[in-house]
Write a protein that holds these residues in place. Structure first.
Motif, PDB file in Angstrom:
ATOM      1  N   ILE A  42       4.951   8.903   4.832  1.00  0.00           N
ATOM      2  CA  ILE A  42       5.369   7.515   4.649  1.00  0.00           C
ATOM      3  C   ILE A  42       4.178   6.651   4.256  1.00  0.00           C
ATOM      4  O   ILE A  42       4.315   5.666   3.560  1.00  0.00           O
ATOM      5  CB  ILE A  42       6.048   7.016   5.947  1.00  0.00           C
ATOM      6  CG1 ILE A  42       7.086   5.959   5.627  1.00  0.00           C
ATOM      7  CG2 ILE A  42       5.057   6.478   6.922  1.00  0.00           C
ATOM      8  CD1 ILE A  42       7.909   5.575   6.835  1.00  0.00           C
ATOM      9  N   ASP A  43       2.976   7.035   4.703  1.00  0.00           N
ATOM     10  CA  ASP A  43       1.811   6.198   4.438  1.00  0.00           C
ATOM     11  C   ASP A  43       0.758   6.982   3.661  1.00  0.00           C
ATOM     12  O   ASP A  43       0.044   7.802   4.223  1.00  0.00           O
ATOM     13  CB  ASP A  43       1.215   5.699   5.761  1.00  0.00           C
ATOM     14  CG  ASP A  43       0.156   4.643   5.519  1.00  0.00           C
ATOM     15  OD1 ASP A  43      -0.333   4.556   4.384  1.00  0.00           O
ATOM     16  OD2 ASP A  43      -0.179   3.919   6.464  1.00  0.00           O
ATOM     17  N   PRO A  44       0.682   6.763   2.349  1.00  0.00           N
ATOM     18  CA  PRO A  44      -0.214   7.580   1.520  1.00  0.00           C
ATOM     19  C   PRO A  44      -1.692   7.361   1.836  1.00  0.00           C
ATOM     20  O   PRO A  44      -2.530   8.144   1.427  1.00  0.00           O
ATOM     21  CB  PRO A  44       0.107   7.100   0.106  1.00  0.00           C
ATOM     22  CG  PRO A  44       0.650   5.728   0.272  1.00  0.00           C
ATOM     23  CD  PRO A  44       1.369   5.739   1.581  1.00  0.00           C
ATOM     24  N   ARG A  45      -2.015   6.286   2.567  1.00  0.00           N
ATOM     25  CA  ARG A  45      -3.427   6.044   2.858  1.00  0.00           C
ATOM     26  C   ARG A  45      -3.979   7.065   3.846  1.00  0.00           C
ATOM     27  O   ARG A  45      -5.176   7.172   4.028  1.00  0.00           O
ATOM     28  CB  ARG A  45      -3.622   4.653   3.434  1.00  0.00           C
ATOM     29  CG  ARG A  45      -3.434   3.573   2.405  1.00  0.00           C
ATOM     30  CD  ARG A  45      -3.292   2.232   3.059  1.00  0.00           C
ATOM     31  NE  ARG A  45      -2.156   2.195   3.949  1.00  0.00           N
ATOM     32  CZ  ARG A  45      -1.813   1.114   4.640  1.00  0.00           C
ATOM     33  NH1 ARG A  45      -2.529   0.029   4.564  1.00  0.00           N
ATOM     34  NH2 ARG A  45      -0.754   1.142   5.413  1.00  0.00           N
ATOM     35  N   HIS A  82      -4.556   2.065  -3.157  1.00  0.00           N
ATOM     36  CA  HIS A  82      -5.864   2.320  -2.557  1.00  0.00           C
ATOM     37  C   HIS A  82      -6.692   3.301  -3.381  1.00  0.00           C
ATOM     38  O   HIS A  82      -7.871   3.470  -3.116  1.00  0.00           O
ATOM     39  CB  HIS A  82      -5.704   2.816  -1.129  1.00  0.00           C
ATOM     40  CG  HIS A  82      -5.194   4.221  -1.017  1.00  0.00           C
ATOM     41  ND1 HIS A  82      -3.857   4.522  -1.063  1.00  0.00           N
ATOM     42  CD2 HIS A  82      -5.838   5.399  -0.888  1.00  0.00           C
ATOM     43  CE1 HIS A  82      -3.702   5.825  -0.958  1.00  0.00           C
ATOM     44  NE2 HIS A  82      -4.884   6.393  -0.848  1.00  0.00           N
ATOM     45  N   PRO A  89       0.805  -1.229   0.000  1.00  0.00           N
ATOM     46  CA  PRO A  89       0.000   0.000   0.000  1.00  0.00           C
ATOM     47  C   PRO A  89       0.836   1.277   0.000  1.00  0.00           C
ATOM     48  O   PRO A  89       0.307   2.352  -0.240  1.00  0.00           O
ATOM     49  CB  PRO A  89      -0.802  -0.106   1.300  1.00  0.00           C
ATOM     50  CG  PRO A  89      -0.013  -1.024   2.170  1.00  0.00           C
ATOM     51  CD  PRO A  89       0.658  -2.002   1.238  1.00  0.00           C
ATOM     52  N   LEU A  90       2.132   1.175   0.281  1.00  0.00           N
ATOM     53  CA  LEU A  90       2.933   2.381   0.464  1.00  0.00           C
ATOM     54  C   LEU A  90       3.655   2.831  -0.800  1.00  0.00           C
ATOM     55  O   LEU A  90       4.315   3.862  -0.795  1.00  0.00           O
ATOM     56  CB  LEU A  90       3.964   2.162   1.579  1.00  0.00           C
ATOM     57  CG  LEU A  90       3.397   1.688   2.910  1.00  0.00           C
ATOM     58  CD1 LEU A  90       4.498   1.605   3.936  1.00  0.00           C
ATOM     59  CD2 LEU A  90       2.308   2.624   3.385  1.00  0.00           C
ATOM     60  N   TYR A  97      -1.606   5.381  -6.057  1.00  0.00           N
ATOM     61  CA  TYR A  97      -1.347   4.380  -5.030  1.00  0.00           C
ATOM     62  C   TYR A  97      -2.435   3.316  -5.138  1.00  0.00           C
ATOM     63  O   TYR A  97      -3.553   3.619  -5.586  1.00  0.00           O
ATOM     64  CB  TYR A  97      -1.382   5.018  -3.646  1.00  0.00           C
ATOM     65  CG  TYR A  97      -0.166   5.837  -3.344  1.00  0.00           C
ATOM     66  CD1 TYR A  97       1.016   5.215  -2.971  1.00  0.00           C
ATOM     67  CD2 TYR A  97      -0.184   7.222  -3.447  1.00  0.00           C
ATOM     68  CE1 TYR A  97       2.153   5.964  -2.714  1.00  0.00           C
ATOM     69  CE2 TYR A  97       0.941   7.976  -3.194  1.00  0.00           C
ATOM     70  CZ  TYR A  97       2.110   7.338  -2.827  1.00  0.00           C
ATOM     71  OH  TYR A  97       3.226   8.066  -2.564  1.00  0.00           O
TER      72      TYR A  97
END
Lengths: 338, 280, 334
Positions: free
Chosen positions: C328-331, A165, A105-106, A163
């Motif tokens: 660091i975390d696109p979510r 998601h 996911p990153l 990305y």
């Protein structure tokens, strides 16, 4: 013609706290070049384990290989680690069950496809350091864009910058199919590739997978619990029950006159016009204590003493309608029944 | 429960922790009988000062000639009592605040959690030092300082757990059936969040013992001649490097005690709190 | 949540948090039984001198007025005057910040450089001898009292072996202050001996401070790696024949780091609390030692200044952690 994938007498168990779980018992399976084979069975029958065994991604410390072999393009996939590494992602690729969790996911799609091409591009032999010349890299980039277009993803450049998601389930599975085709493999293993998707998208993805595979002459080993999906895309169907091969047949023969009692009941359990769905009584046995002989015997209406004493061998030659049963259903019976 | 106990018994580290805690409790309870020189908590014998470990004094003697081993045993009492009362009071303040703030969603819960956040905005030790110094050196004040600075941690933990519980179907149905908030909190929420609280209590005991020892080391604990472990280590500083044994035994005692609580807490976590289970 | 709203949210709560902190310390400073005027004027001051001091510092006004006055002063950057150094507190804090910064940065660096690779190795080789040994070390590192550990290091390396200095920051004259970080300044000056001396002074305090932080990093990284290594995305990459080193050091490490990054606030808490003790033991001229001395001498202006400074630093660090996490975390799972 030499088979592309040759699995013979494969037995395999997992070490568990309560003893070995015998998840695969004497599995036989051949896949010819260009052939689309459906591996059908209920969840827990061992089809995903078989797929992972071919890919070499079973947890090493928990897995015990009893007997048999898996040969892909002549390479022993269970024992020749180095060759296996080389084949993975080049000769055999993978479309996973869950396109939601199978991307990291990153990282952007570009990075994940980029790494695949860096190590698995079909345009050169593998280099240890993933080095590509500028021309090779350009060719790879163009191949990626063309492939995304082929799997019907509009605006491929924008997809690359996203990305995981940010993509829908269907889009993600299209990217997965693109990634499976990009290394120009000879075999694609698709493990329930549509289970996680909406019903409306499932048919599109299956159609796409079949069309691209046929166009390119790539073999597909497709696992599913959905007989309808198997009918849609397979040339040949292999039925597994509780870790054993029950029946292998060309598609038409399989659906017209199934010969294994299990297969027959499975087909009857499908809802159909003018007929009530019939369930199969009983439950799939635990691989910790499988019934002796034919593993279907506790649920089988045709069970006799021999079914408990002796494991039925797969009848006939490869390519024909094969069945592993002491009391198979005769073709005439089926015709009257269905 | 027996299955859980069996799993706990298979975990060697958790057993070691339980064993260390058992030793600590025995030392604390039976200190007057176990100590070779029980009088040495207060008495001094200048003629025997700063003697290296020997048969007469297992861990040596200190600057007053007192037996370090005997003082250590009595120190275990202080350590245990201090940590138990401090953590207990922090729980008594923090858990209800967390429950109420987590259950209701209004400005009061926001305000309560904001106050907790203010306390958490500086390291606990800094506020504890300030409070202990203001109140004056005594064990009671150390306990007060530790409780006053530790409750926000519990409030935040319980608040988060309660908030996630609040959306569970069985809680919502209890509310819909007309159960009073009090009843829902005590009968439905509290039992379901007890596991993380119990686990953190064990680890929190260890952390509190370390903080208390630090206060003692800085001279903010009980006045001498209280055999507080941190203070004993502070006293030894001027006698290094000659009296190498002076700080050794108290330091190891602190280490083993905190280790015991941490290992025990990890073991509890494995059997009680599967969500955060440490993967072995 | 995007980074702008993250920053905005932190900033909105910054002032109330600071006010609350001030209030706590202010209340503490005024319930103290000692007359602050007496402290400031000295034991032998006459009644008249005492009165002068009271008026000068505003001790004669009601408490709410005193508090308001203090808050207004602080808002203008005036933290008051230390009762003991007789210097503006802001001067003291600024003068001592670089020492703490240098010590903490080195400790963070050590903790990260040692802790992350070891955590990854343990996670990959679960239940190997390395994993077992490091489990003992990390559990121990979190159980040992840092002041005691510091003393044992001093005893062994300074007193017995004589390899490293007992305390302080440098021998003789410090390098020309540019950044006020001794190591950097010595580097700028190009003085190898001075650099060596600064590093030798740093070694023991930094090691003491880094131990619990490194233990925490190892634990979180290890558990993060274990959580990720069995995930479908890693299974997919293995099935597609990605080289193992690429999977581990690129994809798994990044995933595992998200778990460690969420704990950065905790790690900084450990370091800041540790600095208070470590600086005291090693006579390190930083904020921590200053705070302890001020507290013990009931120098409440200084204590308030320090608390405020620490609180602001903490808020700032938590903001950085939030931003780092968002990066660091696109979510955007915050």
């Amino acid at each position: 013609m030499a088979p592309l994938l040759d699995i013979a007498k494969l037995s395999l168990s997992f070490r568990t706290e309560s003893g070995p779980a015998r998840v695969l018992d004497q599995i036989d399976l051949l896949v010819q070049p260009g052939e689309i084979v459906g591996l059908v069975g209920e969840s827990g029958c061992g089809k995903t384990t078989l797929a992972r065994a071919i890919l070499g991604t079973l947890p090493e410390r928990l897995t015990e290989i009893g007997s048999g072999h898996i040969r892909l393009d002549g390479v022993d996939m269970l024992r020749d680690d180095q060759a296996t590494e080389r084949l993975r992602g080049r000769v055999v690729t993978f479309v996973p069950q869950d396109p939601f969790a199978s991307f990291n996911p990153l990282f952007r799609i570009r990075a994940q496809i980029g790494d695949l091409m860096r190590w698995k591009t079909p345009r050169r032999t593998a280099s240890r350091f993933g080095w590509r010349s500028r021309a090779e890299q350009k060719a790879d980039d163009e191949a990626v864009l063309a492939m995304l277009d082929t799997v019907q993803l509009p605006q491929p450049r924008r997809i690359l910058e996203k990305y995981p998601h940010e993509l829908s389930g269907g889009q993600r599975q299209r990217v997965m199919i693109a990634m499976a085709l990009l290394p120009e493999p000879r075999l694609i293993i698709a493990d329930e590739p549509t289970t996680a998707l909406d019903v409306t998208v499932q048919a599109q993805i299956l159609g796409l997978l079949r069309r691209l595979a046929v166009e390119r002459g790539v073999s597909v080993l497709f696992t599913t619990h959905d007989l309808g999906a198997a009918w849609e895309i397979c040339d040949r169907v292999v039925v597994m029950y509780a870790g054993q091969t029950a029946e292998i047949a060309p598609r038409e023969a399989f659906f017209a006159h199934p010969r294994h009692p299990y297969t027959r009941m499975l087909l009857q359990s499908l809802p159909e016009e003018g007929r009530d769905a019939v369930g199969i009584p009983g439950a799939v046995p635990s691989p910790l204590q499988p019934p002796p002989g034919c593993r279907f015997n506790p649920r089988c209406p045709r069970m006799t003493g021999i079914c408990r004493d002796e494991r039925p061998a797969l009848s006939g030659q490869h390519g024909a309608h094969q069945v592993a049963c002491h009391h198979p259903v005769a073709v005439s019976e089926v015709a009257g029944n269905v | 429960m027996p299955a859980l106990l069996k799993r706990f018994a298979r975990d060697k580290a958790a057993l070691l922790g339980a064993g260390l805690l058992g030793l600590l409790v025995i030392a604390a309870i039976f200190a007057p009988w176990l100590a070779p020189h029980p009088g040495d908590v207060a008495d001094f014998h200048i003629e025997r000062r700063l003697q290296a470990p020997a048969a007469a004094a297992l861990f040596g003697t200190d600057r007053m000639g007192s037996d370090i081993f005997s003082r250590l045993l009595f120190g275990a009492r202080i350590t245990l009592m201090l940590a138990a009362i401090a953590v207990g009071s922090a729980l008594v303040i923090g858990v209800p605040i967390g429950l109420v703030a987590g259950y209701y969603k209004n400005w009061v819960s926001d305000a309560l959690m904001r106050i907790a956040e203010i306390f958490l905005a500086v390291p606990q030790i800094v506020l504890a030092i300030a409070i202990a110094q203001t109140l004056g050196p005594s064990i009671e004040n150390v306990i007060l300082a530790l409780s006053l600075t530790y409750w926000p941690f519990w409030a935040r933990l319980v608040y988060a757990e309660t908030r996630s519980m609040r959306n569970e179907v069985f809680i919502e149905s209890a509310v819909a059936l007309g159960a009073s908030p009090w009843r829902v909190i005590v009968l439905h929420i509290l039992p379901n969040i007890a596991s993380p609280i119990i686990v953190r209590t064990s680890i929190g005991m260890g952390a509190t013992i370390l903080t208390a020892a630090t206060l003692g080391f800085l001279g903010l604990g009980a006045p001498p001649p209280t055999p507080e472990w941190g203070r004993m280590i502070a006293e030894s500083r001027e006698y290094l490097p000659e009296a190498w044994w002076y700080a050794l035994a108290p330091g190891i005692a602190i280490f083993l005690t905190v280790l015991g609580f941490n290992l025990f807490g990890d073991g509890l976590r494995d059997i009680l709190d599967p969500r955060t289970r440490r993967s072995v | 949540m995007n980074w702008l709203s993250l920053v905005a949210n932190r900033l909105i709560w910054f002032l109330p948090t600071m006010l609350g902190l001030l209030a706590i310390v202010f209340i503490l400073s005024r319930v103290v039984p000692i007359d602050p005027a007496l402290l400031a004027a000295g034991e032998n001051a006459t009644a008249e001198q005492l009165q002068q001091v009271r008026e000068r510092f505003g001790f004669d006004k009601p408490l709410p007025v005193q508090f308001l006055r203090y808050v207004l002063d602080v808002a203008q950057g005036n933290f008051g005057i230390s009762l003991f150094t007789q210097q503006p507190i802001i001067h003291d804090l600024v003068a001592r910040l670089p020492a703490t910064l240098e010590l903490t940065l080195v400790a963070v660096l050590v903790a990260a450089l040692v802790g992350i690779p070891l955590g990854v190795l343990c996670g990959l080789n679960r239940n190997s001898w390395l994993d077992h040994i490091l489990r003992v070390v990390t559990v121990s590192g979190l159980a040992v009292a840092s002041f005691w550990f510091a003393m044992q290091l001093q005893f062994l390396f300074s007193m017995k072996l004589g390899w490293l200095p007992l305390s302080g920051r440098i021998e003789g004259f410090p390098p020309t202050p540019v950044t006020n970080l001794m190591v950097v300044d010595a580097l700028i000056e190009g003085d190898g001996d001075m650099l060596g001396d600064a590093l030798r002074h740093l070694a023991l305090p930094a090691l003491t401070l880094a131990l619990p932080a490194a233990a925490t990093v190892v634990r979180f990284t290890r558990n993060g790696v274990i959580g990720v290594i069995n995930s479908p995305s890693v299974a997919y990459q293995k099935a597609m024949g990605f080289p193992r080193r690429v999977i581990v050091w690129k994809y798994v490490l990044r995933m595992a780091m998200t778990a460690t990054v969420t704990q950065l606030g905790l790690i900084f808490g450990i370091l800041l609390a540790g600095a208070v003790v470590v600086e005291t033991v090693f006579d390190w001229p930083g904020l921590g030692a200053y705070a302890v001395r001020s507290i013990l001498q009931s120098d409440y202006n200084a204590v308030m200044g320090f608390t405020l400074c620490t609180g602001a630093l903490f808020v700032f660090i938590n903001l950085l952690v939030d931003l780092l996490q968002a990066a660091i975390d696109p979510r955007g799972a915050t």
